[in-house]
Motif scaffolding. Sequence first.
Motif, mmCIF file in Angstrom:
data_model
loop_
_atom_site.group_PDB
_atom_site.id
_atom_site.type_symbol
_atom_site.label_atom_id
_atom_site.label_comp_id
_atom_site.label_asym_id
_atom_site.label_seq_id
_atom_site.Cartn_x
_atom_site.Cartn_y
_atom_site.Cartn_z
ATOM 1 N N ILE A 122 0.753 -1.250 -0.161
ATOM 2 C CA ILE A 122 0.038 -0.004 -0.019
ATOM 3 C C ILE A 122 0.858 1.288 0.012
ATOM 4 O O ILE A 122 1.800 1.385 0.930
ATOM 5 C CB ILE A 122 -0.865 0.183 1.216
ATOM 6 N N LYS A 123 0.733 1.924 -0.930
ATOM 7 C CA LYS A 123 1.515 3.438 -1.096
ATOM 8 C C LYS A 123 0.065 4.499 -1.113
ATOM 9 O O LYS A 123 -0.745 4.478 -1.554
ATOM 10 C CB LYS A 123 2.123 3.665 -2.340
ATOM 11 N N LEU A 124 0.678 5.576 -0.260
ATOM 12 C CA LEU A 124 -0.550 6.591 -0.237
ATOM 13 C C LEU A 124 -0.014 7.408 -1.059
ATOM 14 O O LEU A 124 1.106 8.066 -1.363
ATOM 15 C CB LEU A 124 -0.160 7.118 1.521
ATOM 16 N N PHE A 125 -0.986 8.424 -1.604
ATOM 17 C CA PHE A 125 -0.990 9.473 -2.641
ATOM 18 C C PHE A 125 -1.899 10.730 -2.123
ATOM 19 O O PHE A 125 -3.073 10.206 -1.674
ATOM 20 C CB PHE A 125 -1.178 8.857 -4.025
ATOM 21 N N LYS A 126 -1.570 11.731 -2.297
ATOM 22 C CA LYS A 126 -2.460 12.871 -2.045
ATOM 23 C C LYS A 126 -3.257 13.132 -3.018
ATOM 24 O O LYS A 126 -2.902 13.306 -4.238
ATOM 25 C CB LYS A 126 -1.765 14.202 -1.658
ATOM 26 N N LEU A 127 -4.534 13.090 -3.058
ATOM 27 C CA LEU A 127 -5.601 13.413 -4.107
ATOM 28 C C LEU A 127 -7.027 13.991 -3.610
ATOM 29 O O LEU A 127 -7.491 13.396 -2.420
ATOM 30 C CB LEU A 127 -5.977 12.077 -4.609
ATOM 31 N N ASP A 128 -7.329 15.177 -4.124
ATOM 32 C CA ASP A 128 -8.503 15.905 -3.965
ATOM 33 C C ASP A 128 -9.314 15.644 -5.094
ATOM 34 O O ASP A 128 -9.027 16.308 -6.153
ATOM 35 C CB ASP A 128 -8.263 17.252 -3.380
#
Length: 274
Positions: free
Chosen positions: A52-58
């Motif tokens: 699991i890799k986290l990414f910033k997304l709105d």
Amino acid sequence: MTAAVAKTVLITGASSGIGRATAELFASRGWNVAATMRTPEKSNLGGVSDRIKLFKLDVTCPNSVDRAVQDVIGACGKIDVVVNNAGYGLMGPFEAQTDVQIRRQFECNVFGVMNVIRSVLPHMRDRQEGRIINVGSAAGRMTLPLYSMYSATKWALDGFSEALWLELRQHNIKVKIIEPGMIKTDFFERSREIATKPGLTAYDDFVERVSPNLKAWEEAGAESDVVAHSIWRASTSIWPRLRYQPNATLAVWARGWVPSQLYVRVVRRLFNAW
């Protein structure tokens, strides 16, 4: 023999609830998971699995979406499945809802989904494969009192998904929509906005009668894992099915087949919406 490259799923709104349960399920089954959220720095989801890799997304910001999609492709090499899960609920009498609140609800629940799909489609078309999983709601096939605007967005998402289902088959891109019933998550504490209007008291008695019954239904809902497993089936099954309705099959069936006058009376009785 070259080992098969693990598939990649991009999930929006993965910080908690259905999104988090889905991320954990896919990772446990060997997929690379791009878990996206507005504030990844506040999440511990990345520590659950090295897959699991986290990414910033709105989802409401097209530039944020495009940047995240390219970052995921750069990190994982491809995107096989997109799960559009991010959303929130605007509840309360329609007359109490402001134009700003209504537009914000559509920006997240409808236009946000469109932003993500528009961004990822060129990648999927180039590869001539992919799946788009839109997390809708049973409230997109039926309605409940005080859910007018939330239902409006989910009905819009249902129609949009069905049209895409037909439109994208020529590119071997499959579209699915998940329409769960009540689910026990923090959605109704963390992701719900209750509309009120100073001086507007005409609906107070109605809200007071209905709200406890809605709350009871929420508390009796299924766990997030139920929806996560439906998303898994929609992402991996070869069956050409559009809609999955975890914890809602009977209710949605009744809305389609029970005469409208009887359906309305049943809903009013269930929720004391007289």
